[in-house]
Design a protein around this motif. Structure first.
Motif, PDB file in Angstrom:
ATOM      1  N   UNK A  48       0.843  -1.196   0.000  1.00 17.92           N
ATOM      2  CA  UNK A  48       0.000   0.000   0.000  1.00 17.92           C
ATOM      3  C   UNK A  48       0.879   1.248   0.000  1.00 17.92           C
ATOM      4  N   UNK A  49       0.562   2.202  -0.864  1.00 11.61           N
ATOM      5  CA  UNK A  49       1.327   3.427  -0.931  1.00 11.61           C
ATOM      6  C   UNK A  49       1.195   4.199   0.371  1.00 11.61           C
ATOM      7  N   UNK A  50       2.331   4.709   0.895  1.00 14.10           N
ATOM      8  CA  UNK A  50       2.334   5.425   2.161  1.00 14.10           C
ATOM      9  C   UNK A  50       1.936   6.874   1.920  1.00 14.10           C
ATOM     10  N   UNK A  51       0.654   7.161   2.017  1.00  9.99           N
ATOM     11  CA  UNK A  51       0.169   8.530   1.875  1.00  9.99           C
ATOM     12  C   UNK A  51      -1.034   8.703   2.790  1.00  9.99           C
ATOM     13  N   UNK A  52      -1.277   9.931   3.165  1.00  8.26           N
ATOM     14  CA  UNK A  52      -2.402  10.196   4.049  1.00  8.26           C
ATOM     15  C   UNK A  52      -3.722   9.903   3.348  1.00  8.26           C
ATOM     16  N   UNK A  53      -4.657   9.366   4.116  1.00  5.67           N
ATOM     17  CA  UNK A  53      -5.987   9.043   3.593  1.00  5.67           C
ATOM     18  C   UNK A  53      -7.083   9.903   4.200  1.00  5.67           C
ATOM     19  N   UNK A  54      -6.887  10.365   5.446  1.00  5.09           N
ATOM     20  CA  UNK A  54      -7.972  11.083   6.129  1.00  5.09           C
ATOM     21  C   UNK A  54      -7.427  12.028   7.182  1.00  5.09           C
ATOM     22  N   UNK A  55      -8.167  13.088   7.402  1.00  9.11           N
ATOM     23  CA  UNK A  55      -7.939  13.982   8.536  1.00  9.11           C
ATOM     24  C   UNK A  55      -9.206  13.977   9.381  1.00  9.11           C
ATOM     25  N   UNK A  56      -9.025  13.775  10.679  1.00  7.78           N
ATOM     26  CA  UNK A  56     -10.152  13.698  11.613  1.00  7.78           C
ATOM     27  C   UNK A  56     -10.073  14.913  12.534  1.00  7.78           C
TER      28      UNK A  56
ATOM     29  N   UNK B  37      -5.312   2.199   6.506  1.00  8.66           N
ATOM     30  CA  UNK B  37      -4.328   2.078   7.578  1.00  8.66           C
ATOM     31  C   UNK B  37      -4.511   3.237   8.547  1.00  8.66           C
ATOM     32  N   UNK B  38      -4.559   2.912   9.817  1.00  6.26           N
ATOM     33  CA  UNK B  38      -4.732   3.962  10.822  1.00  6.26           C
ATOM     34  C   UNK B  38      -3.571   4.954  10.771  1.00  6.26           C
ATOM     35  N   UNK B  39      -2.393   4.483  10.434  1.00  5.13           N
ATOM     36  CA  UNK B  39      -1.216   5.361  10.369  1.00  5.13           C
ATOM     37  C   UNK B  39      -1.291   6.351   9.216  1.00  5.13           C
ATOM     38  N   UNK B  40      -2.308   6.236   8.374  1.00  2.00           N
ATOM     39  CA  UNK B  40      -2.516   7.193   7.290  1.00  2.00           C
ATOM     40  C   UNK B  40      -3.559   8.245   7.662  1.00  2.00           C
ATOM     41  N   UNK B  41      -3.865   8.334   8.967  1.00  2.00           N
ATOM     42  CA  UNK B  41      -4.840   9.314   9.466  1.00  2.00           C
ATOM     43  C   UNK B  41      -4.144  10.340  10.352  1.00  2.00           C
ATOM     44  N   UNK B  42      -4.691  11.543  10.347  1.00  2.00           N
ATOM     45  CA  UNK B  42      -4.209  12.616  11.218  1.00  2.00           C
ATOM     46  C   UNK B  42      -5.374  13.120  12.046  1.00  2.00           C
ATOM     47  N   UNK B  43      -5.185  13.174  13.360  1.00  2.00           N
ATOM     48  CA  UNK B  43      -6.184  13.744  14.273  1.00  2.00           C
ATOM     49  C   UNK B  43      -5.764  15.171  14.615  1.00  2.00           C
ATOM     50  N   UNK B  44      -6.685  16.118  14.450  1.00  2.00           N
ATOM     51  CA  UNK B  44      -6.428  17.530  14.728  1.00  2.00           C
ATOM     52  C   UNK B  44      -7.329  17.957  15.876  1.00  2.00           C
ATOM     53  N   UNK B  45      -6.734  18.496  16.949  1.00  2.00           N
ATOM     54  CA  UNK B  45      -7.520  18.781  18.151  1.00  2.00           C
ATOM     55  C   UNK B  45      -6.848  19.885  18.961  1.00  2.00           C
ATOM     56  N   UNK B  46      -7.660  20.584  19.780  1.00  2.00           N
ATOM     57  CA  UNK B  46      -7.139  21.673  20.604  1.00  2.00           C
ATOM     58  C   UNK B  46      -6.954  21.287  22.064  1.00  2.00           C
TER      59      UNK B  46
END
Length: 270
Positions: free
Chosen positions: A1-9, A178-187
């Motif tokens: 699987x190509x290592x690239x981001x899939x989602x931003x949460x 892949x969970x490692x292709x996700x970014x969580x953004x939070x304050x």
């Protein structure tokens, strides 16, 4: 699987909408006062931000100073029945007033549109209960923001932050490879911990969220030295919670994502 981001949460209040996260914090103060005639400061109400709202009230009741005042006023510790009563007082207040704090944080819409053009999916988690989020989602959609997935604190039997469950529910709903292709953004620290516990990259928002407690006008009026002090203060909290990257507001997200993508391409994982 190509290592690239899939989602931003994304989180909601203080991250995408409601600069300074004022909708929930003031209503905690009001709910304690209306339910029991008990006084909280706004600073005290902010301290557990990021938790589910029932858990937030529970955390306030366990705070040593608040617990001492509660015992002095009522002659006993705060019970689960007391928490239920405050929570039931909180809910209609929150649903009623969320419209007053539903404005998108400047730059949010442009960033989300950019992510969609790049093929990323947009998820969201929140400490708000579903009853409140249904109204907030309508208001946000009218302003142009409609994430692909919304998971609320009371949706899942396992619980909410700092556990990974809401973030992982987004992974399932969005069919992420892949969970490692996700970014969580939070304050908040619990929101960052949610992402880390789920195995995601995390980006902490330092100046538009609850820990800073600034209005948009405060932010724009702050001198560079004041911004630097607040950035360092809040950034230390979010780094301690595990944030991989720090930004001032969501408007600054794209360069942080580019750095994460470079690390991912180099074989790093959260």
């Amino acid at each position: 699987m190509q290592a690239k981001l899939e989602a931003v949460i994304f989180d909601w209040a203080g991250t995408i909408v409601d600069f300074g996260s004022f909708a929930p914090t003031q209503i905690f103060v009001d709910a304690f006062r209306l339910a029991f005639g008990f006084e909280l400061s706004l600073e005290e109400a902010r301290a557990p931000m990021g938790l589910g709202k029932w858990q937030h009230i529970e955390a306030l009741g366990r705070d040593p100073q608040i617990a001492q005042r509660w015992r002095a006023q009522f002659g006993r510790a705060m019970s689960n029945e007391d928490i239920d009563h405050i929570y039931q007082t909180f809910l209609p207040l929150q649903a009623e007033r969320v419209a007053a704090h539903a404005d998108l944080i400047p730059g949010a819409l442009e960033v989300v549109d950019n992510l969609r053009r790049r093929g990323l999916k947009i998820g969201s988690t929140t400490g708000y209960p579903r009853q409140v989020m249904e109204k907030l989602c309508q208001l946000a959609a009218a302003n142009g923001y409609a994430p692909d997935c919304v998971v609320c604190a009371d949706d899942l039997p396992a619980g909410s932050r700092p556990g990974p469950w809401m973030a992982l529910q987004c992974v399932q709903n969005l069919a992420i490879g892949a969970v490692s292709h996700c970014v969580k953004v939070d304050d908040t620290a619990p929101g960052i911990a949610e992402g880390r516990n789920a195995g995601m990259w995390t980006v902490g928002v330092t100046l538009s969220g609850s820990p800073a407690g600034w209005t948009l006008q405060d932010f724009r009026a702050a001198l560079p030295q004041a911004q630097a002090r607040m950035r360092a203060q809040v950034g230390a909290q979010l780094r301690a919670a595990g944030a991989h990257e720090l930004i001032d507001t969501v408007a600054d997200l794209l360069p942080a994502l580019a750095r994460i993508e470079q690390r991912l391409a180099a074989g790093e994982r959260p």
